[in-house]
Design a protein around this motif. Structure first.
Motif, short mmCIF file in Angstrom:
data_model
loop_
_atom_site.label_atom_id
_atom_site.label_comp_id
_atom_site.label_asym_id
_atom_site.label_seq_id
_atom_site.Cartn_x
_atom_site.Cartn_y
_atom_site.Cartn_z
N GLY A 255 -3.11 -1.07 9.76
CA GLY A 255 -2.75 -1.12 8.35
C GLY A 255 -1.67 -0.12 7.97
O GLY A 255 -1.35 0.04 6.80
N LEU A 256 -1.10 0.56 8.96
CA LEU A 256 -0.06 1.57 8.71
C LEU A 256 1.34 0.97 8.85
O LEU A 256 1.55 0.09 9.69
CB LEU A 256 -0.21 2.73 9.70
CG LEU A 256 -1.47 3.57 9.56
CD1 LEU A 256 -1.71 4.39 10.83
CD2 LEU A 256 -1.38 4.47 8.35
N SER A 257 2.25 1.45 8.03
CA SER A 257 3.65 1.02 8.09
C SER A 257 4.54 2.25 8.22
O SER A 257 4.25 3.29 7.62
CB SER A 257 4.05 0.27 6.82
OG SER A 257 3.27 -0.89 6.66
N LEU A 258 5.64 2.10 8.94
CA LEU A 258 6.59 3.20 9.10
C LEU A 258 7.38 3.41 7.82
O LEU A 258 7.92 2.46 7.26
CB LEU A 258 7.56 2.90 10.25
CG LEU A 258 8.64 3.94 10.50
CD1 LEU A 258 8.01 5.25 10.98
CD2 LEU A 258 9.65 3.42 11.50
N ASN A 259 7.42 4.65 7.35
CA ASN A 259 8.25 5.02 6.20
C ASN A 259 9.49 5.76 6.64
O ASN A 259 10.57 5.52 6.12
CB ASN A 259 7.47 5.92 5.24
CG ASN A 259 6.86 5.19 4.10
OD1 ASN A 259 6.42 4.07 4.26
ND2 ASN A 259 6.84 5.82 2.95
#
Length: 186
Positions: A128-132
């Motif tokens: 559920g993590l996305s790269l910022n």
């Protein structure tokens, strides 16, 4: 009771988002997946008991979650007559330190691999993590066991949507007679 029909505090239902060791496992798998490094050479920092440091001449990675700020304006969404969800967005800042004779190459490989769409999609699917953001690669040698060891630090910022479910009943009226009338006196 843990619902809005009784006074008192409400606690969320379900397990909630991954934190602590489960979040560290997701991040470890991500680092291994993107770099190809053996899972036995990727360690979370600040654990009890502390992981044994690999012997000199070994290339390895240590990572630590340093910040988890979240939005101060969560959204409350009534998803049914009996449940409400609280949606908020959180940033997860991770410092990754790559050690050893091939530390710079591994850190550079990791940073490049972060921007491969398939890697980003897999991270999102699994955790559920996305790269910022992926910051600057810093050369910060460290003395370990009285010996200088190459170390390269990279700070990565991820984001995720947190959803917590509460047993909050909606106020639903089925007919005009169900709505209370409040009379005010003069």
């Amino acid at each position: 009771m843990n619902d809005s029909t009784a006074p008192g505090y409400l606690t969320p239902e379900g397990a909630g988002p991954a934190n602590d060791k489960p979040l560290e496992i997701h991040i470890s798998e991500w680092i291994c997946g993107v770099t190809g490094i053996d899972v036995k050479r990727v360690f979370p920092r600040w654990t009890d008991p502390q992981n044994k440091i690999p012997r000199a001449g070994t290339t390895w990675c240590a990572f630590g979650i340093t910040q988890q700020p979240q939005s101060l304006n969560p959204a409350d969404v009534q998803v049914s007559d009996d449940r409400s969800e609280q949606w908020t967005w959180e940033r997860v800042t991770v410092i990754c330190s790559f050690y050893g004779p091939e530390g710079a190459a591994l850190a550079s490989l990791f940073r490049s691999g972060l921007f491969v769409e398939q890697n980003a999609t897999e991270l999102k699917r699994r955790s559920g993590l996305s790269l910022n953001d992926a910051g600057t690669l810093f050369n910060v040698p460290e003395i370990i066991n009285n010996q200088w060891v190459r170390r390269y630090d990279l700070t990565v910022t991820l984001s995720r949507k947190l959803v917590r479910t509460y047993n909050i009943k909606s106020l639903v009226a089925t007919s005009p007679t169900d709505i209370p009338v409040i009379l005010s006196g003069d």
